[in-house]
Write an enzyme that holds these catalytic residues in place. Structure first.
Site, mmCIF file in Angstrom:
data_model
loop_
_atom_site.group_PDB
_atom_site.id
_atom_site.type_symbol
_atom_site.label_atom_id
_atom_site.label_comp_id
_atom_site.label_asym_id
_atom_site.label_seq_id
_atom_site.Cartn_x
_atom_site.Cartn_y
_atom_site.Cartn_z
ATOM 1 C CB CYS A 213 -0.964 0.001 1.181
ATOM 2 S SG CYS A 213 -0.177 0.184 2.797
ATOM 3 C CG HIS A 255 -4.264 0.730 4.271
ATOM 4 N ND1 HIS A 255 -3.597 -0.023 3.349
ATOM 5 C CD2 HIS A 255 -5.355 1.244 3.617
ATOM 6 C CE1 HIS A 255 -4.247 0.005 2.194
ATOM 7 N NE2 HIS A 255 -5.308 0.772 2.328
ATOM 8 C CG ASP A 270 -7.041 2.263 -0.376
ATOM 9 O OD1 ASP A 270 -6.093 1.877 -1.084
ATOM 10 O OD2 ASP A 270 -7.235 1.840 0.778
#
Length: 651
Positions: A213, A255, A270
């Site tokens: 991520c 994250h 995202d």
């Protein structure tokens, strides 16, 4: 952090600057990152190796032959130092050209500002839109198709230049970058496990086409910066792979995602979660594009993203970490399928007297199913026109995982997708609500059964309670269909034929009545099937009821056996019991039409007489074990047809 560009003065100057970094700009640099990747899962909350945050981070916005600008960013907990002199050469300076066929040269991005009042959205969600700004996905079709075909790997700058040839507005620029990353960067399941080879630098992510991520977010931020779009990389907690319902979040962030500045407001996205998912063992990534995470409405984004800096929730009021932990997790499929809300809103549901309930509200007719510890045996789910109601009755105390699935009502090929997960905490068990294994979900009539032709049910609820073991259900048939019904229970007391003979159908015009006589007390399933009368094929299952009787004295014999000559609109008024008493005179009253003669065959033959549409008479059951009703359909014919058969009690 977004790149900061500086416009040059024509005259040569020397500047000494002390750069103060706003806390939210360094928040993501302050914490080591763990990865928790999404729905279907990625990341399991473990540490991702990064450069120590104490190290000075150098950013070079651009360089050419005449100018090089170097800015050193110091975290807030380090002592500020004068940054190196910025020597700006003489003459006008400009950014490298990214001029495309429909693109003007991009302007330098301003320093990203903190979110303010005009960025904020109300919480809870107002159910108006899944996006934080008006977006017509149909207008993106050509741009999306173009972005997917771009194949540039030599530099991020060249990639952005190629992508933006078809992008005119800032929104289109962001969309092109988003689509390319989501369809070309795969989640690095190997790098996630072995951090030694893991790099989140944009050029490394571009060339390997893999990252976690952190790399997705850094690449997105860098590409936006090149395109002249203000973008922030954010970090925080997430409810992704490895998340356990009701867990608490402590320690480092797990994250990373982004915020982009469009049309005067900040918006959230995202790209990691938009790209696809990994399997349960976190060994294989599958590209599975998810539109939901593009410019997601902040009141929905907070459902599984909790930023380190609460300002980046973009909500008013903001949620506390405790709120985030307690709130139940809506999967992105929940909103993509048009579902609106679910009750309760907490992830853990305690039972009350052995029962827990869930309500789901949706925009359009939707099909649902559920699993409680992997089975649907211990619940009653009913479909509503705009949602679903589920009552759960766990048959063991303790914690039980409850999953709710949904799919559109249109399109038989669609598969059920998980939309909600709860934990049901059961402190006591209601043994009376142990359902027969033959009970299918959903239970009771609904919009679905209306579509199949069953209108205006006499019992709209899924459960029918009877005190004496008898009940009756009526419908108006909206289609030209044949109906078949059967009764089922768990103790093996009903054969397949016996289950049908405890139900009697009566047709009156377009109305159908199902009379049910239970063989004993207990819980039973009434299953209803149908097919078009013109269809020679099998009956299709439509729906079922749960019938309950607590009266242990209730004990009804089956209805008489009927033969093919017994027409659907014939009716038995008496005797309804298929078991006749021995050595008795039994009164018969039958409603039949188009018949010339009716006989009751016992030890002797007894004719019935017609009066006002009914055939009536008496039969004596002495000396016989079976009694038949026979009809003479045509006075000119000499043969009779059997229509009913009764049994006679043994002395």
């Amino acid at each position: 952090m977004g790149t900061m560009d500086f416009k040059a003065d024509p005259s040569a100057v020397t500047i000494n600057l002390l750069l103060i970094v706003h806390p939210e700009e360094t928040a993501s640099k302050q914490k080591g990152q763990r990865e928790r990747q999404t729905e279907g899962g990625r990341g399991a909350g473990q540490q991702v190796s990064r450069e120590p945050c104490e190290k000075t981070q150098t950013m070079t916005p651009y360089s050419n032959e005449e100018t090089q600008v170097t800015v050193e960013i110091h975290p807030k907990n380090t002592t500020g130092q004068l940054i190196k002199k910025l020597s700006l050469g003489k003459g006008p300076q400009r950014l490298p050209s990214l001029r495309g066929q429909d693109n003007k040269g991009f302007q330098s991005t301003e320093a990203p500002r903190s979110p303010g009042g005009k960025d904020l959205h109300a919480y809870p969600w107002d159910k108006s839109s899944l996006k934080s700004m008006p977006v017509d996905l149909r207008q993106f079709e050509k741009l999306d198709a173009y972005a997917l075909k771009v194949n540039v790997t030599n530099s991020v700058e060249e990639l952005v230049k190629a992508l933006l040839k078809q992008a005119r507005t800032d929104l289109e620029k962001v969309r092109a970058i988003w689509m390319w990353i989501c369809h070309h960067i795969e989640y690095d399941v190997v790098g996630y496990r072995d951090k030694s080879q893991l790099s989140s630098k944009p050029i490394d992510v571009l060339q390997t086409r893999k990252s976690v991520c952190e790399g997705y977010a850094e690449l997105f931020e860098h590409m936006c910066s090149i395109a002249g779009i203000q973008c922030m990389k954010l970090s925080g907690y997430s409810k992704g792979f490895g998340y356990k319902i009701g867990q608490t979040f402590t320690g480092e962030s797990d994250h990373a995602w982004n915020a982009v500045y469009l049309e005067g407001r900040w918006h959230l996205l995202d790209s990691t979660w938009g790209s696809g998912s990994v399997d349960d063992s976190l060994t294989k990534f599958t590209f599975r594009y998810n539109e939901f995470y593009f410019l997601t409405h902040p009141a929905l984004f907070i459902n599984n993203h909790f930023p380190d800096n609460s300002n980046w929730q973009l909500l008013k009021p903001t949620l506390t970490l405790k709120d985030f932990e307690n709130n139940m997790l809506h999967k992105s499929n929940f909103y993509m399928l048009g579902l609106l809300s679910a009750q309760p809103e907490t992830a853990v549901i305690p039972t009350v007297n052995g029962k827990a309930s869930v309500l789901v509200d949706c925009r359009a007719a939707t099909l649902f199913m559920f699993k409680l510890k992997g089975t649907d045996e211990h619940g009653l789910m009913t479909l509503k026109k705009h949602g679903m109601k589920l009552d759960i009755y766990p048959q063991k105390t303790g914690s039980h995982k409850l999953q709710i699935f949904a799919k559109p009502s249109k399109g038989s090929e669609a598969i059920y997708k998980c939309v909600l997960e709860y934990v049901v905490e059961c402190k006591s068990v209601d043994k009376a609500m142990r359902f027969p294994k033959d009970l299918h979900q959903p239970v009771g009539p609904s919009w679905f059964t209306e579509r199949q032709g069953f209108l205006r049910p006499s019992h709209p609820d899924p459960v029918i309670h009877t005190n004496d073991g008898r009940c009756s259900v009526t419908f108006t048939l909206g289609k030209d269909i044949s109906v078949l019904a059967s009764l089922h229970c768990d103790n093996g007391s009903l054969t397949e034929d016996g289950g049908r003979r405890h139900i009697m159908q009566i047709h009156r015009g377009n109305q159908i009545e199902l009379k049910i006589h239970l063989p004993h007390a207990g819980n039973f399933v009434l299953k209803i099937y149908a097919k078009k009368k013109s269809d020679p094929g099998n009956y299709d299952y439509i729906f079922n009821y749960l019938i309950t009787c607590l009266n242990t004295e209730a004990k009804w014999p089956a209805f008489p056996q009927s033969y093919s000559k017994w027409a659907a609109d014939y009716e038995i008024l008496e005797p309804l019991s298929g078991l006749l008493p021995a050595n008795r005179n039994v009164q018969f009253k039958l409603k039949m039409h188009g018949i010339a003669k009716v006989l009751v065959q016992a030890e002797n033959t007894y004719p019935l007489t017609q009066s006002r549409g009914y055939w009536e008479g008496t039969c004596n059951t002495s000396g016989c074990r079976e009694v038949y009703v026979m009809v003479h359909e045509n006075a000119n014919h000499s043969f009779y047809s059997h229509v009913l058969k009764y049994e006679v009690e043994v002395q």
